[in-house]
Enzyme design. Structure first.
Site, PDB file in Angstrom:
ATOM      1  N   ALA A   9       0.739  -1.001   0.052  1.00  0.00           N
ATOM      2  CA  ALA A   9      -0.183   0.009  -0.094  1.00  0.00           C
ATOM      3  C   ALA A   9       0.892   1.324   0.090  1.00  0.00           C
ATOM      4  O   ALA A   9       0.645   2.484   0.657  1.00  0.00           O
ATOM      5  CB  ALA A   9      -1.007   0.117   1.227  1.00  0.00           C
ATOM      6  N   THR A  43       7.531  -3.205  -6.380  1.00  0.00           N
ATOM      7  CA  THR A  43       6.754  -4.120  -5.553  1.00  0.00           C
ATOM      8  C   THR A  43       7.701  -5.005  -4.965  1.00  0.00           C
ATOM      9  O   THR A  43       7.383  -5.408  -3.644  1.00  0.00           O
ATOM     10  CB  THR A  43       5.785  -4.805  -6.536  1.00  0.00           C
ATOM     11  OG1 THR A  43       6.396  -5.422  -7.705  1.00  0.00           O
ATOM     12  CG2 THR A  43       4.749  -4.083  -6.993  1.00  0.00           C
ATOM     13  N   GLU A  85       6.796  -7.868 -17.367  1.00  0.00           N
ATOM     14  CA  GLU A  85       6.205  -6.842 -17.338  1.00  0.00           C
ATOM     15  C   GLU A  85       5.530  -6.449 -18.800  1.00  0.00           C
ATOM     16  O   GLU A  85       6.468  -6.577 -19.399  1.00  0.00           O
ATOM     17  CB  GLU A  85       6.737  -5.705 -16.304  1.00  0.00           C
ATOM     18  CG  GLU A  85       6.963  -6.017 -15.147  1.00  0.00           C
ATOM     19  CD  GLU A  85       5.444  -6.230 -14.567  1.00  0.00           C
ATOM     20  OE1 GLU A  85       4.742  -5.270 -14.178  1.00  0.00           O
ATOM     21  OE2 GLU A  85       5.188  -7.212 -14.104  1.00  0.00           O
ATOM     22  N   ALA A 109     -54.155  23.277  23.354  1.00  0.00           N
ATOM     23  CA  ALA A 109     -53.640  23.617  22.260  1.00  0.00           C
ATOM     24  C   ALA A 109     -52.865  25.062  22.464  1.00  0.00           C
ATOM     25  O   ALA A 109     -53.261  26.126  22.978  1.00  0.00           O
ATOM     26  CB  ALA A 109     -54.701  23.907  21.192  1.00  0.00           C
ATOM     27  N   TYR A 144      -2.464  -6.580  -2.503  1.00  0.00           N
ATOM     28  CA  TYR A 144      -2.507  -5.285  -2.816  1.00  0.00           C
ATOM     29  C   TYR A 144      -3.667  -4.627  -1.792  1.00  0.00           C
ATOM     30  O   TYR A 144      -4.627  -4.954  -1.808  1.00  0.00           O
ATOM     31  CB  TYR A 144      -2.561  -5.093  -4.105  1.00  0.00           C
ATOM     32  CG  TYR A 144      -1.605  -5.402  -5.134  1.00  0.00           C
ATOM     33  CD1 TYR A 144      -0.360  -5.424  -4.678  1.00  0.00           C
ATOM     34  CD2 TYR A 144      -1.951  -5.511  -6.568  1.00  0.00           C
ATOM     35  CE1 TYR A 144       0.828  -5.975  -5.692  1.00  0.00           C
ATOM     36  CE2 TYR A 144      -1.100  -5.751  -7.529  1.00  0.00           C
ATOM     37  CZ  TYR A 144       0.229  -5.863  -7.102  1.00  0.00           C
ATOM     38  OH  TYR A 144       1.271  -6.367  -8.126  1.00  0.00           O
ATOM     39  N   ASN A 184      -7.474   2.085  -9.723  1.00  0.00           N
ATOM     40  CA  ASN A 184      -6.923   3.271  -9.918  1.00  0.00           C
ATOM     41  C   ASN A 184      -7.183   4.479 -10.158  1.00  0.00           C
ATOM     42  O   ASN A 184      -6.521   5.610  -9.887  1.00  0.00           O
ATOM     43  CB  ASN A 184      -5.701   2.918 -11.479  1.00  0.00           C
ATOM     44  CG  ASN A 184      -5.035   1.516 -11.174  1.00  0.00           C
ATOM     45  OD1 ASN A 184      -4.209   1.521 -10.074  1.00  0.00           O
ATOM     46  ND2 ASN A 184      -5.008   0.683 -12.020  1.00  0.00           N
ATOM     47  N   SER A 209     -52.296  20.193  20.118  1.00  0.00           N
ATOM     48  CA  SER A 209     -51.277  20.794  18.713  1.00  0.00           C
ATOM     49  C   SER A 209     -50.607  21.970  19.307  1.00  0.00           C
ATOM     50  O   SER A 209     -51.165  22.715  20.094  1.00  0.00           O
ATOM     51  CB  SER A 209     -52.460  21.137  17.746  1.00  0.00           C
ATOM     52  OG  SER A 209     -53.024  19.731  17.401  1.00  0.00           O
ATOM     53  N   TYR A 218     -40.422  18.726  16.168  1.00  0.00           N
ATOM     54  CA  TYR A 218     -39.133  18.550  16.463  1.00  0.00           C
ATOM     55  C   TYR A 218     -38.989  17.870  17.939  1.00  0.00           C
ATOM     56  O   TYR A 218     -39.590  18.667  18.936  1.00  0.00           O
ATOM     57  CB  TYR A 218     -38.109  19.922  16.460  1.00  0.00           C
ATOM     58  CG  TYR A 218     -36.891  19.711  17.023  1.00  0.00           C
ATOM     59  CD1 TYR A 218     -35.874  18.865  16.389  1.00  0.00           C
ATOM     60  CD2 TYR A 218     -36.302  20.338  18.201  1.00  0.00           C
ATOM     61  CE1 TYR A 218     -34.605  18.691  16.907  1.00  0.00           C
ATOM     62  CE2 TYR A 218     -35.243  20.169  18.649  1.00  0.00           C
ATOM     63  CZ  TYR A 218     -34.476  19.317  18.082  1.00  0.00           C
ATOM     64  OH  TYR A 218     -33.162  19.311  18.680  1.00  0.00           O
ATOM     65  N   ARG A 247      -3.721   8.931 -10.083  1.00  0.00           N
ATOM     66  CA  ARG A 247      -4.936   8.977 -10.895  1.00  0.00           C
ATOM     67  C   ARG A 247      -6.200   9.163 -10.296  1.00  0.00           C
ATOM     68  O   ARG A 247      -7.247   9.576 -11.004  1.00  0.00           O
ATOM     69  CB  ARG A 247      -4.884   7.670 -11.907  1.00  0.00           C
ATOM     70  CG  ARG A 247      -3.920   7.717 -13.193  1.00  0.00           C
ATOM     71  CD  ARG A 247      -3.836   6.302 -13.629  1.00  0.00           C
ATOM     72  NE  ARG A 247      -3.258   5.380 -13.007  1.00  0.00           N
ATOM     73  CZ  ARG A 247      -3.109   4.314 -13.292  1.00  0.00           C
ATOM     74  NH1 ARG A 247      -3.814   3.754 -14.403  1.00  0.00           N
ATOM     75  NH2 ARG A 247      -2.479   3.140 -12.759  1.00  0.00           N
TER      76      ARG A 247
HETATM   77  C1  UD1 Z   1       2.142  -5.080 -10.677  1.00  0.00           C
HETATM   78  C2  UD1 Z   1       2.884  -6.138 -11.291  1.00  0.00           C
HETATM   79  C3  UD1 Z   1       2.117  -6.635 -12.668  1.00  0.00           C
HETATM   80  C4  UD1 Z   1       0.771  -7.338 -12.235  1.00  0.00           C
HETATM   81  C5  UD1 Z   1      -0.044  -5.782 -11.641  1.00  0.00           C
HETATM   82  C6  UD1 Z   1      -1.328  -6.084 -11.192  1.00  0.00           C
HETATM   83  C7  UD1 Z   1       5.145  -6.047 -10.523  1.00  0.00           C
HETATM   84  C8  UD1 Z   1       6.487  -5.380 -10.875  1.00  0.00           C
HETATM   85  N1  UD1 Z   1       4.220  -5.819 -11.510  1.00  0.00           N
HETATM   86  O1  UD1 Z   1       2.134  -4.008 -11.575  1.00  0.00           O
HETATM   87  O2  UD1 Z   1       2.836  -7.780 -12.933  1.00  0.00           O
HETATM   88  O3  UD1 Z   1       0.237  -7.437 -13.446  1.00  0.00           O
HETATM   89  O4  UD1 Z   1       0.844  -5.433 -10.665  1.00  0.00           O
HETATM   90  O5  UD1 Z   1      -2.020  -5.160 -10.917  1.00  0.00           O
HETATM   91  O6  UD1 Z   1       4.927  -6.558  -9.591  1.00  0.00           O
HETATM   92  N2  UD1 Z   1       3.500  -0.520  -4.661  1.00  0.00           N
HETATM   93  C9  UD1 Z   1       4.176  -0.479  -3.361  1.00  0.00           C
HETATM   94  N3  UD1 Z   1       5.521  -0.066  -3.532  1.00  0.00           N
HETATM   95  C10 UD1 Z   1       5.947   0.245  -4.850  1.00  0.00           C
HETATM   96  C11 UD1 Z   1       5.217  -0.097  -5.891  1.00  0.00           C
HETATM   97  C12 UD1 Z   1       3.822  -0.444  -5.825  1.00  0.00           C
HETATM   98  O7  UD1 Z   1       3.771  -0.858  -2.225  1.00  0.00           O
HETATM   99  O8  UD1 Z   1       7.257   0.584  -4.585  1.00  0.00           O
HETATM  100  C13 UD1 Z   1       1.912  -1.060  -4.467  1.00  0.00           C
HETATM  101  C14 UD1 Z   1       0.981  -0.307  -4.885  1.00  0.00           C
HETATM  102  O9  UD1 Z   1       0.629   0.462  -3.684  1.00  0.00           O
HETATM  103  C15 UD1 Z   1      -0.298  -1.364  -5.417  1.00  0.00           C
HETATM  104  C16 UD1 Z   1       0.475  -2.578  -5.629  1.00  0.00           C
HETATM  105  O10 UD1 Z   1       1.833  -2.398  -5.251  1.00  0.00           O
HETATM  106  O11 UD1 Z   1      -0.999  -1.629  -4.323  1.00  0.00           O
HETATM  107  C17 UD1 Z   1       0.807  -2.626  -7.296  1.00  0.00           C
HETATM  108  O12 UD1 Z   1       1.413  -1.573  -7.941  1.00  0.00           O
HETATM  109  P1  UD1 Z   1       1.173  -1.077  -9.062  1.00  0.00           P
HETATM  110  O13 UD1 Z   1       2.138   0.117  -9.597  1.00  0.00           O
HETATM  111  O14 UD1 Z   1      -0.248  -0.642  -9.402  1.00  0.00           O
HETATM  112  O15 UD1 Z   1       1.571  -2.120  -9.984  1.00  0.00           O
HETATM  113  P2  UD1 Z   1       2.450  -2.505 -11.296  1.00  0.00           P
HETATM  114  O16 UD1 Z   1       3.870  -2.221 -10.968  1.00  0.00           O
HETATM  115  O17 UD1 Z   1       1.774  -1.612 -12.664  1.00  0.00           O
HETATM  116 CA    CA Z   2      -2.247  -1.275 -10.567  1.00  0.00          CA
END
Ligand code: UD1
Ligand code: CA
Length: 494
Positions: A16, A88, A171, A439, A115, A244, A421, A382, A22
């Site tokens: 998170a 991630t 990716e 009343a 996520y 998103n 009333s 009231y 967006r």
């Molecule tokens: C990621 C996956 C992709 C998958 C997609 C599904 C990777 C490299 N890619 O894509 O294969 O299809 O999710 O939605 O893992 N987050 C962090 N820290 C970070 C980056 C992201 O906590 O540095 C969290 C975001 O808050 C989010 C989740 O990870 O909840 C996914 O991040 P997002 O950037 O939406 O996913 P992608 O990297 O595009």
């Molecule tokens: Ca995403």
């Protein structure tokens, strides 16, 4: 629902840390609600359902707000801070580091990653993933889905020789045109062998199109060291879909509501119009309840057996008793007794407690008022900061004047009282059991039990006043037509 067979994971790590730009919002993306609960609230709830030894949330963007919110929805969760390295993979590494720092390193067993912005995911889906992972003794098991439009997602690369064998994830931005034709996508939800995960993350680099540490690289690393990597394909794409932007948030919210309303119907609630009925994930309904069109039920609202709610009713944290009826009501923080009725067009504010078989009728506003069994406030008024006994009848247009401009005061009305009333109760004031009011009475002094309170001066009629003061008017002509003689002049009468 936790699958009883599912082994307890060592940890669930909920990612998170992302910015969620967006959404175009000063509120962090994962704190936006759907079905009455924040997205991160749903995500942590699904994770907690697995009963993991440790629940971790990785945060970074708007750290204080997000961490504060998580502490309220899931106080047991460990907050892990992601550093400036993006991706991630880095997020999961920071989650693991936080566990080590807390004296609970996740070195063995299963670590699940989900996520914070995937709100429809259910515990049952995670349990199936963990079951498959442990049954097949996998190093990594990824939850995948087949989408018509897979663009943007990571793609699952399967072995041509053995399609059960997952080679890795590429990716979108790093994929070849040929790989981009693959429609099986990575949901971003995984079960990992903890030891493999720790070893592999140490090898993940930022050498890719986005300069990020990809968690997805763990799959090919695990396979290269001889581990089994496989995928569980879900057909329920909603459960793995993230929000998103606000368009996706709405679509997910509508689907969540559709599922909640359908669940309510299967559990014994009649819903006349699911399209205009919105029920939060936190609301509870008993069997044989009826929800009429245009109704929204929020928060800790509970609807008891045989109650009917709606049409056009919005309730937040309202407890509705058995067999009660609420028609065109806007209410919050109220408690409605069994067999009671409210509405139409009634505004219930917090602290309203209506006893069994009681009534709050049309065009009434109530606040912080306790109304005893069988008492009725039927029309136009009231009632605030008041206590009303049992089987009392409050007449049309009664008002508790609870505010003197500086302080609020209470009105105390006994049982079996009959107020006429337009009675105004100037608080603090009390009316004894069995008392009556006349009343238009303005009750400034306490009324003893059994007394009739009158405060209006005796009526005098200035006869002929209209003919004298408004000669030639339609009213004077009408009065003259009755043949009533001018006994006095209006001036004399007054
Ligand atoms: C990621 C996956 C992709 C998958 C997609 C599904 C990777 C490299 N890619 O894509 O294969 O299809 O999710 O939605 O893992 N987050 C962090 N820290 C970070 C980056 C992201 O906590 O540095 C969290 C975001 O808050 C989010 C989740 O990870 O909840 C996914 O991040 P997002 O950037 O939406 O996913 P992608 O990297 O595009
Ligand atoms: Ca995403």
């Amino acid at each position: 629902m936790t699958n009883a067979q599912t082994a307890q994971p060592t940890a669930v790590i909920v990612l998170a840390a992302g910015a969620g730009t967006r959404m175009k919002s000063s509120t962090p993306k994962i704190m936006h609600p759907i079905g009455g609960v924040s997205m991160i609230g749903h995500a942590l709830g699904a994770a907690k359902g697995l009963d993991p030894q440790h629940l971790v949330a990785v945060v970074r963007h708007q750290r204080e707000k997000v961490a504060g919110h998580i502490a309220t929805v899931e106080p047991g969760a460990v907050i892990a801070d992601q550093d400036e390295v993006p991706g991630t993979g880095r997020a999961v590494a920071c989650g693991l580091q936080a566990l080590t720092a807390a004296g609970a390193p996740a070195e063995t067993g299963t670590v699940v990653v989900t996520y914070g912005d995937v709100p429809l995911l259910q515990t049952q889906m995670l349990a199936e993933l963990v079951d498959a992972h442990e049954r097949d003794r996998n190093a990594v098991t990824v939850l995948s889905a087949v989408l018509e439009d897979a663009s943007g997602y990571g793609r699952i690369l399967r072995s041509e020789k053995d399609p059960q064998d997952v080679l890795g994830i590429v990716e979108h931005k790093d994929a070849t045109p040929e790989q981009r034709r693959i429609t099986e996508i990575n949901s971003g939800i995984y079960a990992f062998d903890a030891a493999v995960l720790n070893r592999a993350l140490a090898q993940v680099t930022t050498e890719n199109a986005q300069g990020e540490m990809y968690l997805t690289d763990v799959l090919s690393i695990a396979r290269a060291e001889g581990g089994r990597v496989s995928a569980v394909v879900t057909e329920d794409r909603w459960q793995v879909e993230g929000a998103n932007d606000r368009v996706q948030l709405q679509a997910l919210g509508a689907e969540m509501n559709r599922r909640i309303v359908e669940g309510a119907m299967r559990a014994g609630t009649t819903v006349i119009d699911p399209g205009t009925t919105w029920i939060d994930a936190t609301v509870t309904l008993e069997e044989d309840t009826t929800i009429l069109p245009g109704t929204q039920l929020h928060g800790a609202t509970h609807i008891s057996r045989n109650a009917t709610v709606g049409p056009d009713t919005t309730l937040t944290d309202v407890i509705v008793g058995e067999g009660a009826t609420l028609t065109r009501v806007h209410g919050s923080g109220a408690q409605i007794g069994a067999g009671a009725s409210v509405g139409p067009f009634t505004y219930l504010r917090p602290g309203t407690v209506l006893g069994e078989t009681g009534k709050i009728g049309a065009f009434y506003e109530t606040k912080n008022v306790s109304i005893g069994r069988g008492s009725k406030l039927s029309h136009l008024g009231y009632a605030g900061d008041a206590t009303i006994g049992e089987f009392t009848n409050i007449g049309c247009g009664n008002i508790t004047a609870n505010y003197d401009g500086e302080n609020k005061h209470r009105t105390q009305i006994g049982s079996h009282v009959r107020t006429s009333s337009n009675t105004v109760f100037v608080a603090p004031v009390s009316v004894g059991d069995g008392a009556y009011t006349g009343a238009g009475a303005v009750v400034r002094k306490d009324v003893p039990a059994g007394a009739l309170a009158l405060s209006i001066a005796p009526q005098r009629n200035a006869e002929g006043w209209v003919q004298a003061k408004r000669p030639g008017s339609a009213a004077a002509d009408a009065a003259n037509a009755t043949g009533t003689a001018e006994k006095t002049t209006g001036r004399d009468a007054l």
